[in-house]
Design a protein around this motif. Structure first.
Motif, PDB file in Angstrom:
ATOM      1  N   PRO A 178       2.274  13.075   8.628  1.00  0.00           N
ATOM      2  CA  PRO A 178       1.672  14.176   7.868  1.00  0.00           C
ATOM      3  C   PRO A 178       1.041  13.682   6.578  1.00  0.00           C
ATOM      4  CG  PRO A 178       4.074  14.289   7.786  1.00  0.00           C
ATOM      5  CD  PRO A 178       3.717  13.188   8.731  1.00  0.00           C
ATOM      6  N   ARG A 179      -0.063  14.290   6.226  1.00  0.00           N
ATOM      7  CA  ARG A 179      -0.774  13.951   4.988  1.00  0.00           C
ATOM      8  C   ARG A 179      -0.161  14.689   3.802  1.00  0.00           C
ATOM      9  NH1 ARG A 179      -4.519   9.813   5.121  1.00  0.00           N
ATOM     10  NH2 ARG A 179      -5.427   9.762   7.172  1.00  0.00           N
ATOM     11  N   ALA A 180      -0.357  14.121   2.610  1.00  0.00           N
ATOM     12  CA  ALA A 180       0.137  14.763   1.392  1.00  0.00           C
ATOM     13  C   ALA A 180      -0.691  16.011   1.101  1.00  0.00           C
ATOM     14  CB  ALA A 180       0.033  13.795   0.226  1.00  0.00           C
ATOM     15  N   LYS A 181      -0.049  17.024   0.546  1.00  0.00           N
ATOM     16  CA  LYS A 181      -0.740  18.246   0.151  1.00  0.00           C
ATOM     17  C   LYS A 181      -1.394  18.035  -1.207  1.00  0.00           C
ATOM     18  CE  LYS A 181       2.794  20.936   2.442  1.00  0.00           C
ATOM     19  NZ  LYS A 181       3.999  21.689   2.217  1.00  0.00           N
ATOM     20  N   ALA A 182      -2.425  18.802  -1.474  1.00  0.00           N
ATOM     21  CA  ALA A 182      -3.099  18.719  -2.766  1.00  0.00           C
ATOM     22  C   ALA A 182      -2.096  19.018  -3.874  1.00  0.00           C
ATOM     23  CB  ALA A 182      -4.262  19.697  -2.813  1.00  0.00           C
ATOM     24  N   GLY A 183      -2.101  18.200  -4.911  1.00  0.00           N
ATOM     25  CA  GLY A 183      -1.200  18.410  -6.041  1.00  0.00           C
ATOM     26  C   GLY A 183       0.087  17.607  -5.933  1.00  0.00           C
ATOM     27  N   ASP A 184       0.439  17.155  -4.735  1.00  0.00           N
ATOM     28  CA  ASP A 184       1.628  16.319  -4.567  1.00  0.00           C
ATOM     29  C   ASP A 184       1.333  14.902  -5.035  1.00  0.00           C
ATOM     30  OD1 ASP A 184       2.838  17.723  -1.423  1.00  0.00           O
ATOM     31  OD2 ASP A 184       2.981  18.451  -3.479  1.00  0.00           O
ATOM     32  N   ASN A 185       2.375  14.115  -5.133  1.00  0.00           N
ATOM     33  CA  ASN A 185       2.219  12.706  -5.457  1.00  0.00           C
ATOM     34  C   ASN A 185       2.058  11.952  -4.141  1.00  0.00           C
ATOM     35  OD1 ASN A 185       2.634   9.981  -5.985  1.00  0.00           O
ATOM     36  ND2 ASN A 185       4.073  10.397  -7.651  1.00  0.00           N
ATOM     37  N   PRO A 186       0.818  11.569  -3.767  1.00  0.00           N
ATOM     38  CA  PRO A 186       0.589  10.950  -2.464  1.00  0.00           C
ATOM     39  C   PRO A 186       1.396   9.665  -2.275  1.00  0.00           C
ATOM     40  CG  PRO A 186      -1.507  11.446  -3.529  1.00  0.00           C
ATOM     41  CD  PRO A 186      -0.418  11.735  -4.514  1.00  0.00           C
ATOM     42  N   ARG A 187       1.517   8.850  -3.300  1.00  0.00           N
ATOM     43  CA  ARG A 187       2.251   7.592  -3.162  1.00  0.00           C
ATOM     44  C   ARG A 187       3.730   7.867  -2.862  1.00  0.00           C
ATOM     45  NH1 ARG A 187       1.354   2.511  -3.445  1.00  0.00           N
ATOM     46  NH2 ARG A 187       3.023   1.058  -3.915  1.00  0.00           N
ATOM     47  N   ARG A 188       4.312   8.789  -3.593  1.00  0.00           N
ATOM     48  CA  ARG A 188       5.731   9.118  -3.374  1.00  0.00           C
ATOM     49  C   ARG A 188       5.948   9.641  -1.960  1.00  0.00           C
ATOM     50  NH1 ARG A 188       6.998  13.462  -6.987  1.00  0.00           N
ATOM     51  NH2 ARG A 188       6.340  14.748  -5.245  1.00  0.00           N
ATOM     52  N   ASP A 189       5.039  10.509  -1.501  1.00  0.00           N
ATOM     53  CA  ASP A 189       5.152  11.073  -0.159  1.00  0.00           C
ATOM     54  C   ASP A 189       5.019  10.000   0.918  1.00  0.00           C
ATOM     55  OD1 ASP A 189       5.443  13.507  -1.406  1.00  0.00           O
ATOM     56  OD2 ASP A 189       3.358  14.124  -1.058  1.00  0.00           O
ATOM     57  N   VAL A 190       4.077   9.101   0.743  1.00  0.00           N
ATOM     58  CA  VAL A 190       3.874   8.041   1.732  1.00  0.00           C
ATOM     59  C   VAL A 190       5.063   7.084   1.732  1.00  0.00           C
ATOM     60  CG1 VAL A 190       2.430   6.063   2.350  1.00  0.00           C
ATOM     61  CG2 VAL A 190       1.369   8.219   1.724  1.00  0.00           C
ATOM     62  N   ILE A 191       5.613   6.803   0.560  1.00  0.00           N
ATOM     63  CA  ILE A 191       6.800   5.942   0.490  1.00  0.00           C
ATOM     64  C   ILE A 191       7.964   6.586   1.240  1.00  0.00           C
ATOM     65  CG2 ILE A 191       8.577   5.049  -1.087  1.00  0.00           C
ATOM     66  CD1 ILE A 191       6.267   4.415  -3.055  1.00  0.00           C
ATOM     67  N   ALA A 192       8.125   7.886   1.086  1.00  0.00           N
ATOM     68  CA  ALA A 192       9.186   8.589   1.812  1.00  0.00           C
ATOM     69  C   ALA A 192       8.953   8.501   3.321  1.00  0.00           C
ATOM     70  CB  ALA A 192       9.256  10.050   1.362  1.00  0.00           C
ATOM     71  N   GLN A 193       7.706   8.667   3.755  1.00  0.00           N
ATOM     72  CA  GLN A 193       7.384   8.537   5.172  1.00  0.00           C
ATOM     73  C   GLN A 193       7.683   7.123   5.666  1.00  0.00           C
ATOM     74  OE1 GLN A 193       3.293   9.689   5.743  1.00  0.00           O
ATOM     75  NE2 GLN A 193       3.575  11.608   4.634  1.00  0.00           N
ATOM     76  N   TRP A 194       7.322   6.134   4.859  1.00  0.00           N
ATOM     77  CA  TRP A 194       7.562   4.729   5.199  1.00  0.00           C
ATOM     78  C   TRP A 194       9.058   4.476   5.401  1.00  0.00           C
ATOM     79  CZ3 TRP A 194       4.017   0.543   5.513  1.00  0.00           C
ATOM     80  CH2 TRP A 194       4.601  -0.708   5.617  1.00  0.00           C
ATOM     81  N   TYR A 230       3.710  -3.595  -3.795  1.00  0.00           N
ATOM     82  CA  TYR A 230       2.289  -3.880  -3.965  1.00  0.00           C
ATOM     83  C   TYR A 230       1.389  -3.247  -2.903  1.00  0.00           C
ATOM     84  CZ  TYR A 230       3.684  -7.332  -0.518  1.00  0.00           C
ATOM     85  OH  TYR A 230       4.222  -7.936   0.582  1.00  0.00           O
ATOM     86  N   LEU A 231       1.970  -2.587  -1.907  1.00  0.00           N
ATOM     87  CA  LEU A 231       1.143  -2.020  -0.841  1.00  0.00           C
ATOM     88  C   LEU A 231       0.368  -0.797  -1.310  1.00  0.00           C
ATOM     89  CD1 LEU A 231       3.365  -2.189   2.375  1.00  0.00           C
ATOM     90  CD2 LEU A 231       1.598  -3.761   1.605  1.00  0.00           C
ATOM     91  N   ALA A 232      -0.881  -0.737  -0.928  1.00  0.00           N
ATOM     92  CA  ALA A 232      -1.740   0.395  -1.267  1.00  0.00           C
ATOM     93  C   ALA A 232      -1.404   1.576  -0.364  1.00  0.00           C
ATOM     94  CB  ALA A 232      -3.210   0.014  -1.089  1.00  0.00           C
ATOM     95  N   VAL A 233      -1.610   2.774  -0.869  1.00  0.00           N
ATOM     96  CA  VAL A 233      -1.346   3.992  -0.105  1.00  0.00           C
ATOM     97  C   VAL A 233      -2.176   3.999   1.175  1.00  0.00           C
ATOM     98  CG1 VAL A 233      -1.578   6.514  -0.131  1.00  0.00           C
ATOM     99  CG2 VAL A 233      -0.650   5.334  -2.122  1.00  0.00           C
ATOM    100  N   SER A 234      -3.435   3.588   1.094  1.00  0.00           N
ATOM    101  CA  SER A 234      -4.297   3.595   2.285  1.00  0.00           C
ATOM    102  C   SER A 234      -3.750   2.652   3.358  1.00  0.00           C
ATOM    103  CB  SER A 234      -5.726   3.209   1.916  1.00  0.00           C
ATOM    104  OG  SER A 234      -5.757   1.905   1.357  1.00  0.00           O
ATOM    105  N   PHE A 235      -3.231   1.495   2.945  1.00  0.00           N
ATOM    106  CA  PHE A 235      -2.641   0.566   3.912  1.00  0.00           C
ATOM    107  C   PHE A 235      -1.386   1.161   4.536  1.00  0.00           C
ATOM    108  CE2 PHE A 235       0.416  -2.658   5.109  1.00  0.00           C
ATOM    109  CZ  PHE A 235      -0.322  -3.427   5.986  1.00  0.00           C
ATOM    110  N   MET A 236      -0.551   1.791   3.698  1.00  0.00           N
ATOM    111  CA  MET A 236       0.676   2.380   4.221  1.00  0.00           C
ATOM    112  C   MET A 236       0.361   3.478   5.233  1.00  0.00           C
ATOM    113  SD  MET A 236       3.438   2.343   1.097  1.00  0.00           S
ATOM    114  CE  MET A 236       2.407   2.921  -0.222  1.00  0.00           C
ATOM    115  N   HIS A 237      -0.679   4.292   4.961  1.00  0.00           N
ATOM    116  CA  HIS A 237      -1.103   5.326   5.917  1.00  0.00           C
ATOM    117  C   HIS A 237      -1.453   4.687   7.258  1.00  0.00           C
ATOM    118  CE1 HIS A 237      -1.206   9.219   3.975  1.00  0.00           C
ATOM    119  NE2 HIS A 237      -1.796   8.707   2.907  1.00  0.00           N
ATOM    120  N   LYS A 238      -2.249   3.622   7.211  1.00  0.00           N
ATOM    121  CA  LYS A 238      -2.661   2.956   8.449  1.00  0.00           C
ATOM    122  C   LYS A 238      -1.464   2.372   9.184  1.00  0.00           C
ATOM    123  CE  LYS A 238      -7.217   1.915   6.664  1.00  0.00           C
ATOM    124  NZ  LYS A 238      -8.078   0.899   6.070  1.00  0.00           N
TER     125      LYS A 238
END
Length: 139
Positions: free
Chosen positions: A6-22, A33-41
């Motif tokens: 799932p993608r982060a919602k507007a206003g959320d902290n995208p990095r924090r959300d992606v880290i939780a998904q990771w 050091y990983l970029a959010v875009s790399f973590m998404h991929k």
């Protein structure tokens, strides 16, 4: 259709959300050091692999090492054993490089990169593996 994280919602902290998904996907936090875009991929790729049943053992080991924060180098077809000696003739002179456990020994000096040795020898930027004949040239 392959599942995607799932993608982060507007206003959320995208990095924090992606880290939780990771952390949910891999069971450990990502390297800092990983970029959010790399973590998404990486998350989408992992979800696709789980849905399609499979990765090679080598890929699984590499992903575990990345998730634990280790650096993973690109796999190459030629593996160098400690103690191997690479020999290269250049401009009428023969050069020898010994493979050690932590890098290379050349002219009584420790080197961490074959590319640095190739540049020292030629004065030009080379792929060290290509210079020493460990990787085929492409046409």
């Amino acid at each position: 259709m392959t599942p995607s994280p799932p993608r982060a919602k507007a206003g959320d902290n995208p990095r924090r959300d992606v880290i939780a998904q990771w952390e949910r996907m891999f069971g450990a936090p990502p390297p800092p050091y990983l970029a959010v875009s790399f973590m998404h991929k990486a998350l989408m790729y992992e979800a696709q692999c789980k849905a399609k049943c499979g990765l090679t053992g080598q890929t699984k080991r590499a992903l575990r090492r990345i998730a634990s924060g280790e650096t993973v180098r690109q796999a190459t077809a030629t593996r160098l054993s400690v103690g191997s000696v690479l020999v290269r003739a250049w401009n009428g002179r023969k050069y020898q490089v010994e493979v050690t456990g932590t890098g290379y020994l050349f002219e009584d000096k420790r080197w961490t990169s074959l590319s640095a040795i190739a540049k020292h020898i030629t004065g030009a930027t080379w792929s060290g593996r290509r210079f020493f004949g460990l990787r085929k040239t492409t046409k």
